[in-house]
Design a protein around this motif. Structure first.
Motif, PDB file in Angstrom:
ATOM      1  N   ILE A 232       0.858  -1.185   0.000  1.00  0.00           N
ATOM      2  CA  ILE A 232       0.000   0.000   0.000  1.00  0.00           C
ATOM      3  C   ILE A 232       0.889   1.228   0.000  1.00  0.00           C
ATOM      4  N   ALA A 233       0.600   2.172  -0.872  1.00  0.00           N
ATOM      5  CA  ALA A 233       1.417   3.381  -0.991  1.00  0.00           C
ATOM      6  C   ALA A 233       1.541   4.093   0.358  1.00  0.00           C
ATOM      7  N   PRO A 234       2.737   4.588   0.685  1.00  0.00           N
ATOM      8  CA  PRO A 234       2.932   5.256   1.982  1.00  0.00           C
ATOM      9  C   PRO A 234       2.013   6.453   2.193  1.00  0.00           C
ATOM     10  N   ASP A 235       1.624   7.134   1.101  1.00  0.00           N
ATOM     11  CA  ASP A 235       0.782   8.316   1.252  1.00  0.00           C
ATOM     12  C   ASP A 235      -0.705   8.006   1.167  1.00  0.00           C
ATOM     13  N   ALA A 236      -1.058   6.725   1.116  1.00  0.00           N
ATOM     14  CA  ALA A 236      -2.477   6.351   1.063  1.00  0.00           C
ATOM     15  C   ALA A 236      -3.118   6.517   2.434  1.00  0.00           C
ATOM     16  N   SER A 237      -4.336   7.022   2.447  1.00  0.00           N
ATOM     17  CA  SER A 237      -5.091   7.109   3.693  1.00  0.00           C
ATOM     18  C   SER A 237      -5.812   5.784   3.920  1.00  0.00           C
ATOM     19  N   LEU A 238      -5.806   5.327   5.161  1.00  0.00           N
ATOM     20  CA  LEU A 238      -6.399   4.035   5.497  1.00  0.00           C
ATOM     21  C   LEU A 238      -7.653   4.239   6.347  1.00  0.00           C
ATOM     22  N   SER A 239      -8.710   3.566   5.982  1.00  0.00           N
ATOM     23  CA  SER A 239      -9.906   3.519   6.819  1.00  0.00           C
ATOM     24  C   SER A 239     -10.040   2.106   7.371  1.00  0.00           C
ATOM     25  N   ARG A 240     -10.543   2.011   8.587  1.00  0.00           N
ATOM     26  CA  ARG A 240     -10.584   0.706   9.261  1.00  0.00           C
ATOM     27  C   ARG A 240     -11.799  -0.111   8.825  1.00  0.00           C
ATOM     28  N   TYR A 241     -11.572  -1.435   8.730  1.00  0.00           N
ATOM     29  CA  TYR A 241     -12.658  -2.375   8.453  1.00  0.00           C
ATOM     30  C   TYR A 241     -12.571  -3.469   9.506  1.00  0.00           C
ATOM     31  N   ASP A 242     -13.619  -3.653  10.278  1.00  0.00           N
ATOM     32  CA  ASP A 242     -13.564  -4.517  11.455  1.00  0.00           C
ATOM     33  C   ASP A 242     -12.428  -4.026  12.352  1.00  0.00           C
ATOM     34  N   ASN A 243     -11.732  -4.931  13.009  1.00  0.00           N
ATOM     35  CA  ASN A 243     -10.668  -4.499  13.916  1.00  0.00           C
ATOM     36  C   ASN A 243      -9.317  -4.348  13.236  1.00  0.00           C
ATOM     37  N   SER A 244      -8.912  -5.367  12.480  1.00  0.00           N
ATOM     38  CA  SER A 244      -7.550  -5.378  11.946  1.00  0.00           C
ATOM     39  C   SER A 244      -7.471  -5.112  10.450  1.00  0.00           C
ATOM     40  N   GLY A 245      -8.593  -4.967   9.780  1.00  0.00           N
ATOM     41  CA  GLY A 245      -8.580  -4.727   8.345  1.00  0.00           C
ATOM     42  C   GLY A 245      -8.524  -3.247   8.008  1.00  0.00           C
ATOM     43  N   VAL A 246      -7.952  -2.930   6.846  1.00  0.00           N
ATOM     44  CA  VAL A 246      -7.908  -1.548   6.386  1.00  0.00           C
ATOM     45  C   VAL A 246      -8.301  -1.499   4.911  1.00  0.00           C
ATOM     46  N   ILE A 247      -8.855  -0.351   4.516  1.00  0.00           N
ATOM     47  CA  ILE A 247      -9.184  -0.096   3.122  1.00  0.00           C
ATOM     48  C   ILE A 247      -8.458   1.182   2.710  1.00  0.00           C
ATOM     49  N   PRO A 248      -7.500   1.111   1.780  1.00  0.00           N
ATOM     50  CA  PRO A 248      -6.773   2.310   1.362  1.00  0.00           C
ATOM     51  C   PRO A 248      -7.557   3.104   0.328  1.00  0.00           C
ATOM     52  N   ASP A 249      -7.267   4.406   0.265  1.00  0.00           N
ATOM     53  CA  ASP A 249      -7.925   5.231  -0.748  1.00  0.00           C
ATOM     54  C   ASP A 249      -7.182   5.186  -2.082  1.00  0.00           C
ATOM     55  N   LYS A 250      -6.102   4.423  -2.115  1.00  0.00           N
ATOM     56  CA  LYS A 250      -5.366   4.185  -3.360  1.00  0.00           C
ATOM     57  C   LYS A 250      -5.199   2.681  -3.529  1.00  0.00           C
ATOM     58  N   GLY A 251      -5.227   2.209  -4.762  1.00  0.00           N
ATOM     59  CA  GLY A 251      -5.136   0.777  -5.007  1.00  0.00           C
ATOM     60  C   GLY A 251      -3.830   0.173  -4.529  1.00  0.00           C
ATOM     61  N   ALA A 252      -3.920  -1.020  -3.930  1.00  0.00           N
ATOM     62  CA  ALA A 252      -2.721  -1.748  -3.511  1.00  0.00           C
ATOM     63  C   ALA A 252      -2.147  -2.512  -4.693  1.00  0.00           C
ATOM     64  N   ALA A 253      -0.845  -2.792  -4.626  1.00  0.00           N
ATOM     65  CA  ALA A 253      -0.156  -3.486  -5.713  1.00  0.00           C
ATOM     66  C   ALA A 253       0.438  -4.790  -5.188  1.00  0.00           C
TER      67      ALA A 253
END
Length: 241
Positions: free
Chosen positions: A159-180
């Motif tokens: 996940i890009a270092p400058d991507a913002s992360l939103s939490r999903y459940d406790n340990s999951g995250v959803i970035p605002d930029k696509g992961a590679a």
């Protein structure tokens, strides 16, 4: 109403949010793969008064990405991610990324997270193994083998270092930029039979909670004093009946 009262109220709201954030971190100190949250506060200026008045914002939360401690479990379906990479899960919200490497196998052989979400390979497809084919071996690059046969590889994603992360459940995250997909396995990988713990330091968080609580109480006292002062001023200025 006095500007100082508005400023104090904004500070109280900011401290309340900080207390709630720290409390959530402490509650998840033992949650595998959990990433603690912090809050960034900014100053807001208002020109509605005769002079500029500075208020505290309610704060923007962000997720800290530092790795937690690697813990040995001995479970062959547990993996601890090493380096700056994440596992991928298929969820109702789309692909979610996590550092919680606790996996379980369904009777049909599908690998799932402890919450029941399919674990993905590098191509984004759910992973399956043969539940009757013997012990599972997972190499450092995520390759899964049973009885010498390669069945697929656990997907590792960056996940890009400058991507913002939103939490999903406790340990999951959803970035605002696509992961590679991760390609350099000299820098990232997994360790079988281990999991990664939370990156929360309970002692540090508790000290921050105490400081934030004291600050909240101090602001509350300031608000009460300001309200008392305002009421006294109203009484003094009110015409005698």
């Amino acid at each position: 109403m006095q500007s100082s009262l508005y400023v104090a109220l904004s500070s109280q709201m900011a401290f309340q949010k900080r207390i709630e954030t720290i409390a959530n971190n402490v509650a998840n100190a033992s949650t595998p793969g959990f990433r603690r949250e912090e809050i960034k506060f900014e100053q807001m200026l208002s020109n509605s008064a005769n002079e500029q008045v500075a208020f505290a914002s309610t704060g923007d939360t962000f997720i800290k990405r530092e790795a937690g401690q690697t813990i040995h479990t001995g479970n062959p379906l547990d993996v601890a991610v090493q380096g700056d990479a994440w596992l991928g899960l298929q969820t109702p919200a789309g692909t979610v990324y996590t550092r919680d490497g606790r996996m379980q196998m369904t009777p049909e052989g599908e690998l799932q997270s402890v919450a029941g979400y399919p674990v993905l390979d590098v191509g984004g497809a759910p992973l399956r193994i043969n539940p009757n084919a013997g012990p599972v071996k997972i190499a450092s690059d995520g390759m899964i083998t049973q009885n010498g046969l390669q069945l697929g590889a656990i997907g590792l994603f960056t996940i890009a270092p400058d991507a913002s992360l939103s939490r999903y459940d406790n340990s999951g995250v959803i970035p605002d930029k696509g992961a590679a997909p991760a390609l350099d396995f000299n820098r990232v990988g997994v360790i079988q039979g281990h999991i990664e713990g939370s990156n929360v330091n309970p002692m540090w968080e508790m000290s921050q909670l105490i400081m934030a609580s004291r600050s909240y109480d101090s602001v509350s006292n300031s608000i009460n004093q300001s309200e008392d002062s305002l009421q006294e001023a109203i009484k003094a200025l009110a015409p005698a009946s």
